[in-house]
Design an enzyme around this catalytic site. Structure first.
Site, PDB file in Angstrom:
ATOM      1  N   GLY A 537       0.828  -1.193   0.000  1.00  0.00           N
ATOM      2  CA  GLY A 537       0.000   0.000   0.000  1.00  0.00           C
ATOM      3  C   GLY A 537       0.866   1.248   0.000  1.00  0.00           C
ATOM      4  O   GLY A 537       2.032   1.207   0.385  1.00  0.00           O
ATOM      5  N   GLY A 539       0.495   5.762   0.450  1.00  0.00           N
ATOM      6  CA  GLY A 539      -0.269   6.982   0.629  1.00  0.00           C
ATOM      7  C   GLY A 539       0.598   8.181   0.332  1.00  0.00           C
ATOM      8  O   GLY A 539       1.754   8.058  -0.086  1.00  0.00           O
ATOM      9  N   SER A 541       1.957  10.233   2.388  1.00  0.00           N
ATOM     10  CA  SER A 541       3.075  10.444   3.316  1.00  0.00           C
ATOM     11  C   SER A 541       3.650   9.153   3.863  1.00  0.00           C
ATOM     12  O   SER A 541       4.461   9.187   4.783  1.00  0.00           O
ATOM     13  CB  SER A 541       2.605  11.320   4.493  1.00  0.00           C
ATOM     14  N   VAL A 544       3.311   1.187   2.944  1.00  0.00           N
ATOM     15  CA  VAL A 544       3.004   0.055   3.822  1.00  0.00           C
ATOM     16  C   VAL A 544       3.616  -1.214   3.225  1.00  0.00           C
ATOM     17  O   VAL A 544       3.464  -1.475   2.024  1.00  0.00           O
ATOM     18  CB  VAL A 544       1.482  -0.122   4.006  1.00  0.00           C
ATOM     19  N   LYS A 558       3.795   0.293   8.449  1.00  0.00           N
ATOM     20  CA  LYS A 558       3.619   1.600   7.817  1.00  0.00           C
ATOM     21  C   LYS A 558       4.860   2.445   8.071  1.00  0.00           C
ATOM     22  O   LYS A 558       5.213   2.721   9.214  1.00  0.00           O
ATOM     23  CB  LYS A 558       2.379   2.295   8.386  1.00  0.00           C
ATOM     24  N   ASP A 651     -10.219  11.610   8.189  1.00  0.00           N
ATOM     25  CA  ASP A 651      -9.873  11.123   6.848  1.00  0.00           C
ATOM     26  C   ASP A 651     -10.577   9.808   6.547  1.00  0.00           C
ATOM     27  O   ASP A 651      -9.956   8.819   6.150  1.00  0.00           O
ATOM     28  CB  ASP A 651      -8.359  10.952   6.727  1.00  0.00           C
TER      29      ASP A 651
END
Length: 794
Positions: A537, A539, A541, A544, A558, A651
């Site tokens: 994964g 994002g 910032s 993962v 993460k 979020d």
């Protein structure tokens, strides 16, 4: 008094033990001999320090596996032909060589084959698992390195599935494999040329660097059918047999010049110049020794290979072979690497009339393959020149004649893959007039050309260990042992001082004592994730990675990318928030790492990934979607009203709703969350907006009071997305679309990919609840606990 003497006595004893162990270990290493092995069993290792002796040899002695030196203090674990001249045919870690000391290849007790660098970092691994007592690593007579369970003859992993730049006889080449050239003859890291099965089932050679990708074999000027290839074949395999015949499922085949002989050693390699060649090991012409002779090659005109000389240069032939030269007014970018091409040695901007304007230099029998601006047929030279002069992006154009098109030209914004001494028309290159006037028609290119041999380029690695003194091993080890002992004493004293005086302060600097997480070291997480190799994964910032902890739990790690103030704030928010939560619909966190600049959080691994990915793939039936709707609502209601300190997520979106093996939802990613006291007012103060566009409540934009209703709004958008299968756009777009169609009874808004029957009345109630959650007025929205009650009563 006795207590104060305890530490010095303990340290002295430790120092003596270190010296004795170091000396005995070195003496044993110096005196032992490593006969060639035929296999590697569980718990055993091959050491880089004994790379000349600590080897695995095939039963027929044709192939050898071990550590091979590729530069100063740089080694790869590879396979090579035993007979001189030895040729490496496979490498495990070609792009990340290991140190020449303390590195080793180990078959671990859990069945994983790992390559460990001097710093004890896992550089490469097979990612295998087995508890079988008959597990071993063997090198077959074919050159295939296999990790096999002997009593079952079950292969867990084999090098034939992961070729580097070489294909051996009877090694199957498939749609899942590729050959990648080496960077140069002295740099074995991955180069820019690849042999692959393309999406159309055609076996192709492609040039793939950081700026461009192109295919150049088979000839892209020809349709694949006329090149003897067949597209879109279900099976994509190719193989070179032991007799010298190669066959591919796309119809391509060849036989080597010595086809039919079974004895010689052969290989097929994608060379550093981008050409594929077959080689046979034959007796040298002088009768002394052996040498690898080329018995077939894919491309005879090597200037036709893309990327040969880089941009703004030409490839020509001489009696010495291929020569690269810069165009007039250009110079080499890197003096020892033609792949970077040439750059202007003065301004080439000729579009301003006050600078003298533009003119053209004509290079006959020259081609720069491809065009990316315009193509004109049945045209004139003057028309092409005018078109190029009026286009500031035009660098030049090819002008030629074909019987079916007449005179034609194609305009180019860049000059790549230049080839001279061809027969394909003339290239007209746009230059400033002042530079064009200095052009010598007898010399098509500049003077920059390297035809003399260049010194080899070696890979430099840091050498953190001292060299071994073979003549005085014990004295050397005594010095090393004393040095280590002194360092140990200093470190222990420093650690004792820091922990006794400052440990409580530093711990509180990052985490409250009540979190109860386990604090991991960065090395521990790096090893668990195989050097952060499996990304699951990403994002804005963080990234993962999947990992296996020491207790065999599968975890998601993460890793924050931003180590600055903003990244630190997100890390603090996530750790301090999760430490106070315990709910079945919230992601469980197992630990953290705050070491130097590294900030990592360790979560439970969610087998079915994010809701966003599952929606994109259309994998969820209606019953599963409704279960996710209820579970997510329960998790958010717990955050808003049941925590010891209430939490605003900020979020809520499908990417932050994760699904376990049974598709139970769990809300995660609390990097933007905010806590507040239960006794305070239901309003937060923020210096900046938080969230993701499309899911953010209007309060953020209108600068209104921020309450828990912003999470309710985001939740409503998520539910509408699950019902309709449509992305949120800017948020209001999806809401207005559903509200308008629902009010006008203009048809169904249900996602067409939803499988399974659903109750229309229940669906109507769910749409009504979602629309209520997304009301523009926050006061008109329900609380998350109200949402849970309404869902349970449906």
């Amino acid at each position: 008094m006795e207590a104060s003497m305890f530490h010095p006595l303990l340290l002295l004893l430790l120092l003596i033990i270190i010296i004795l162990i170091s000396s005995s270990s070195y003496a044993a290493a110096a005196s032992s001999s490593y006969p060639p092995r035929y296999s590697l069993t569980r718990g055993k290792s091959l050491s880089v320090q004994n790379n000349k002796d600590d080897l695995i040899v095939s039963p027929n002695a044709v192939f050898t596996a071990g550590f091979h030196q590729t530069g100063q203090n740089a080694y790869v674990f590879g396979i090579w032909f035993t007979q001189k001249p030895a040729s490496v045919v496979w490498m495990a870690n070609r792009d990340e060589p290991v140190n020449g000391k303390k590195s080793k290849l180990s078959l671990q007790k859990d069945g994983n084959l790992v390559l460990i660098d001097a710093g004890q970092h896992v550089i490469w691994s097979t990612k295998t698992q087995s508890k079988s007592s008959s597990l071993e690593l063997k090198l077959n007579n074919t050159g295939n390195l296999v990790l096999v369970i002997q009593h079952e003859q079950h292969v867990l992993w084999q090098s034939f599935d992961y070729p580097t730049d070489t294909l051996l006889p009877n090694q199957l080449f498939t749609r899942n494999t590729q050959l990648v050239s080496s960077r140069s003859s002295t740099n074995r890291s991955s180069g820019y040329y690849k042999l692959i099965f393309d999406h159309d089932s055609i076996l192709r050679l492609i040039y793939d660097n950081l700026e461009t990708t192109s295919n150049y074999w088979p000839d892209p000027r020809k349709r694949t059918y006329y090149a003897g290839r067949f597209e879109y074949i279900d099976t994509r395999t190719a193989q070179l047999d032991s007799y010298g015949m190669f066959n591919s499922t796309d119809g391509f085949s060849f036989t080597t010049t010595d086809y039919g002989q079974l004895g010689p050693q052969r290989m097929m390699r994608l060379d550093t110049d981008g050409n594929v060649r077959a080689y046979t090991l034959l007796q040298a012409e002088a009768g002394i020794g052996m040498k690898w002779e080329v018995t077939w090659q894919a491309i005879s005109q090597i200037c036709r290979i893309d990327g040969t000389c880089g941009p703004n240069s030409l490839c020509t032939y001489s009696r010495y072979g291929r020569i690269c030269t810069c165009l007039h007014g250009f110079k080499m970018v890197h003096s020892q690497d033609w792949s970077a091409g040439c750059e202007p040695d003065q301004s080439m901007d000729c579009n301003k009339l006050e600078d003298g304007g533009c003119d053209f230099i004509a290079l006959p029998y020259t081609e720069f393959y491809g065009y990316d601006i315009r193509f004109h047929v049945n045209t004139t030279l003057d028309a092409c020149m005018k078109d190029c002069l009026h286009d500031n992006n035009c660098r030049g154009f090819n002008f030629a004649y074909l019987s079916d098109k007449g005179f034609f030209c194609f305009l180019k914004s860049s000059l790549h893959n230049g080839y001279q001494n061809g027969v394909y028309g003339t290239i007209y290159i746009k230059f400033p007039t002042r530079l064009a006037s200095s052009f010598n028609n007898r010399k098509a290119v500049g003077r920059t050309s390297f035809t003399c041999p260049r010194p080899p380029i070696v890979t430099q690695l840091a050498r953190p260990y001292e060299k071994i003194n073979n003549t005085r091993p014990l004295g050397f080890m005594l010095v090393v042992g004393c040095t280590i002992g002194f360092i140990e004493i200093v470190c222990i004293l420093f650690f004792w001082y820091c922990t006794s005086k400052h440990s409580s302060t530093s711990d509180q600097m990052y985490f409250p004592a009540s979190t109860g997480f386990r604090k991991f070291t960065y090395h521990e997480l790096k090893k668990a994730s195989c050097n952060f190799s499996e990304e699951i994964g990403k994002g804005g910032s963080s990234v993962v990675y999947k990992a296996r902890l020491k207790d065999n739990r599968i975890a998601a790690i993460k890793k924050l990318k931003n180590s600055g103030e903003q990244g630190e704030d997100e890390f603090q928010a996530e750790i301090s928030t999760i430490g106070r939560m315990n709910h079945m619909n919230l992601v469980e966190t197992w630990g953290y790492c705050a070491e130097g600049k590294h900030r990592l959080v360790v979560y439970e691994y969610m087998e079915n990934g994010s809701l966003a990915n599952n929606l994109r793939l259309g994998k969820l039936d209606w019953a599963t979607r409704f279960k996710i709707v209820i579970g997510t609502a329960k998790g958010l209601a717990y955050l808003h009203e049941e925590c010891l300190e209430w939490v605003l997520h900020c979020d809520v979106k499908p990417h932050n709703i994760l699904l376990d093996g049974s598709y139970n939802p769990k809300v995660g990613d609390f990097g933007l969350s905010k806590r507040w006291d239960r006794g305070g007012s239901d309003q937060w103060k923020f210096s900046v907006m938080r969230g993701t566009r499309g899911y953010m409540a209007p309060e953020w934009v209108l600068n209104l009071a921020i309450t828990s209703k912003v999470d309710v709004y985001s939740y409503g958008v998520v539910v509408l997305e699950m019902i309709t299968g449509r992305g949120p756009g800017d948020g209001s777009r999806l809401i207005d679309w559903v509200r308008g169609r629902w009010a006008a009874n203009e048809g169904d808004v249900i996602d067409g990919s939803v499988r399974g029957e659903y109750d229309p009345v229940m669906m109507e109630n769910l749409v009504r609840i979602a629309l209520q959650c997304t009301e523009e007025d926050s006061e008109a929205r329900p609380t998350m606990s109200n949402v849970v009650n309404m869902l349970l009563e449906m």
